[in-house]
Design an enzyme around this catalytic site. Sequence first.
Site, mmCIF file in Angstrom:
data_model
loop_
_atom_site.group_PDB
_atom_site.id
_atom_site.type_symbol
_atom_site.label_atom_id
_atom_site.label_comp_id
_atom_site.label_asym_id
_atom_site.label_seq_id
_atom_site.Cartn_x
_atom_site.Cartn_y
_atom_site.Cartn_z
ATOM 1 N N GLU A 38 0.798 -1.241 0.000
ATOM 2 C CA GLU A 38 0.000 0.000 0.000
ATOM 3 C C GLU A 38 0.822 1.279 0.000
ATOM 4 O O GLU A 38 0.598 2.173 0.822
ATOM 5 C CB GLU A 38 -0.968 -0.024 1.187
ATOM 6 C CG GLU A 38 -1.862 -1.253 1.178
ATOM 7 C CD GLU A 38 -2.883 -1.295 2.306
ATOM 8 O OE1 GLU A 38 -2.845 -0.419 3.175
ATOM 9 O OE2 GLU A 38 -3.711 -2.220 2.301
ATOM 10 N N ASN A 70 2.221 -5.158 -3.217
ATOM 11 C CA ASN A 70 0.836 -5.521 -2.886
ATOM 12 C C ASN A 70 0.019 -4.277 -2.537
ATOM 13 O O ASN A 70 0.476 -3.421 -1.769
ATOM 14 C CB ASN A 70 0.889 -6.465 -1.663
ATOM 15 C CG ASN A 70 -0.416 -7.158 -1.354
ATOM 16 O OD1 ASN A 70 -1.011 -7.770 -2.243
ATOM 17 N ND2 ASN A 70 -0.874 -7.067 -0.117
ATOM 18 N N HIS A 79 -10.198 -6.939 -2.454
ATOM 19 C CA HIS A 79 -11.316 -6.804 -1.498
ATOM 20 C C HIS A 79 -12.461 -6.173 -2.290
ATOM 21 O O HIS A 79 -12.467 -4.966 -2.535
ATOM 22 C CB HIS A 79 -10.919 -5.894 -0.332
ATOM 23 C CG HIS A 79 -9.808 -6.457 0.509
ATOM 24 N ND1 HIS A 79 -9.941 -7.615 1.238
ATOM 25 C CD2 HIS A 79 -8.551 -6.015 0.749
ATOM 26 C CE1 HIS A 79 -8.806 -7.871 1.882
ATOM 27 N NE2 HIS A 79 -7.948 -6.922 1.595
ATOM 28 N N GLU A 100 -5.741 -11.102 -1.469
ATOM 29 C CA GLU A 100 -6.585 -10.965 -0.272
ATOM 30 C C GLU A 100 -8.058 -11.007 -0.670
ATOM 31 O O GLU A 100 -8.866 -10.193 -0.237
ATOM 32 C CB GLU A 100 -6.264 -9.638 0.443
ATOM 33 C CG GLU A 100 -4.802 -9.497 0.810
ATOM 34 C CD GLU A 100 -4.473 -8.225 1.602
ATOM 35 O OE1 GLU A 100 -5.385 -7.568 2.112
ATOM 36 O OE2 GLU A 100 -3.264 -7.902 1.690
ATOM 37 N N ASP A 119 -11.830 -11.304 -1.125
ATOM 38 C CA ASP A 119 -13.112 -11.493 -0.443
ATOM 39 C C ASP A 119 -14.132 -10.587 -1.115
ATOM 40 O O ASP A 119 -13.777 -9.627 -1.784
ATOM 41 C CB ASP A 119 -13.029 -11.266 1.076
ATOM 42 C CG ASP A 119 -12.338 -9.979 1.508
ATOM 43 O OD1 ASP A 119 -12.344 -9.008 0.734
ATOM 44 O OD2 ASP A 119 -11.795 -9.941 2.629
HETATM 45 C C1 GLA Z 1 -4.870 -4.814 4.111
HETATM 46 C C2 GLA Z 1 -3.635 -5.569 4.526
HETATM 47 C C3 GLA Z 1 -3.982 -6.865 5.181
HETATM 48 C C4 GLA Z 1 -5.121 -6.713 6.152
HETATM 49 C C5 GLA Z 1 -6.288 -6.102 5.493
HETATM 50 C C6 GLA Z 1 -7.429 -6.018 6.471
HETATM 51 O O1 GLA Z 1 -5.441 -5.314 2.977
HETATM 52 O O2 GLA Z 1 -2.763 -5.840 3.471
HETATM 53 O O3 GLA Z 1 -2.857 -7.325 5.852
HETATM 54 O O4 GLA Z 1 -4.723 -5.924 7.249
HETATM 55 O O5 GLA Z 1 -5.892 -4.819 5.067
HETATM 56 O O6 GLA Z 1 -7.503 -7.133 7.292
#
Ligand code: GLA
Length: 379
Positions: A153, A194, A229, A258, A260
Amino acid sequence: MFLSMGWLAVSCQQDTTVTKPVLEKPSLKNSFKKDFLMGAAVNDGHINGTDTSSLKIIEREFNTITPENIMKWMYLHPQPDSFYFDMADKYVALGKKHDMHIVGHTLLWHSQIAPWMDEIKDPVEMAKQIENHINTIAGRYKGKIHTWDVLNEALNEDGSYRTSNFYNVMGESYIELAFRLAAAADPDAKLVYNDYNLWKPEKREGVIRLVKNLQSKGIKIDGIGMQAHYSLVGPEISDIENSIIAYAKLGMEVSMTELDVTALPNPWDLDGAAVKQNYEEYEGDPVMNPYPNGFPDSMQVKMADRYEDLFQLYLKYEKNIDRITFWGVSNGQSWLNGWPIKGRTNYPLFFNRKNKPQVAYERVMQLKEKKSKLEEAGK
Ligand code: GLA
């Protein structure tokens, strides 16, 4: 349906009838093994072995794991001279036991960082601490952690660099330093950038700049982690697709790191305002928590439709996609029950609160089976 997929009859010779059943257990990792790795983020209960029910799912369904929290700076390196490796060691042992692809998450991130690190304002001191952090951690797990989320990030939504303390103190040189150090500490590990919302065209341009900058300096970067996400309605598949194409063009392996899909309304969809960390004003509001007692069938179908669309896309680009990792195993443990509004009941993953597969799981397995049959038939 997927229960019946278990047996592959192999070689039947005329009269010596050698019918040898090969047990090919139906699971995400087996069904998609020719396409990409399938994984999940694991939590303390999984790593400590106390959540035996979820562990069974992890062992059966996944061939890669990511630590949800325990490798973040605040836990792993809480004081300048002290590292806490107990949980990380157990995490790596879990992956090794099941011969999994083990992901390290994450070496550098402005969030969930130890407060002492955020107080550093001198670039030389900061570089020294980053060096100690990466050398110690990536060095300890050399040859054991197969992929590192080196940097998490670092970009704003418009593709510009996030003005984190790292950036404010060192400018973009901290990014180069992190990748150089990680490559030196473990030359065989895959190194990944990432971030979330990497489908956004402006943010995509930021990633392209970041990657090209590293490449122009001969610094190793192997992949882009699209956090994924998502919601039931966004982002558009075409936006995700354009990003996969753009990152692949740079020679990057792409991963969904990640994944979801929230089943609940997001506050920013209602008010159009920027994302905040907390929305206390909505806590306890039934409109924002519409399914506290169960996920209706009609919603299960919508969730399955969304996941089917995503996996159609992932399969289309399986040559460019390395790994699909869900952010958790079962709905009850997802971070989306507590964020962005605390105390909700969400249904974003493939396994329900009793660790039974949801309709979305079955649909994605069916999709794969259909595609395999078409391929076998040469269509
Ligand atoms: C971001 C981070 C993860 C996690 C999510 C929320 O995506 O990369 O490690 O903390 O937020 O759970």
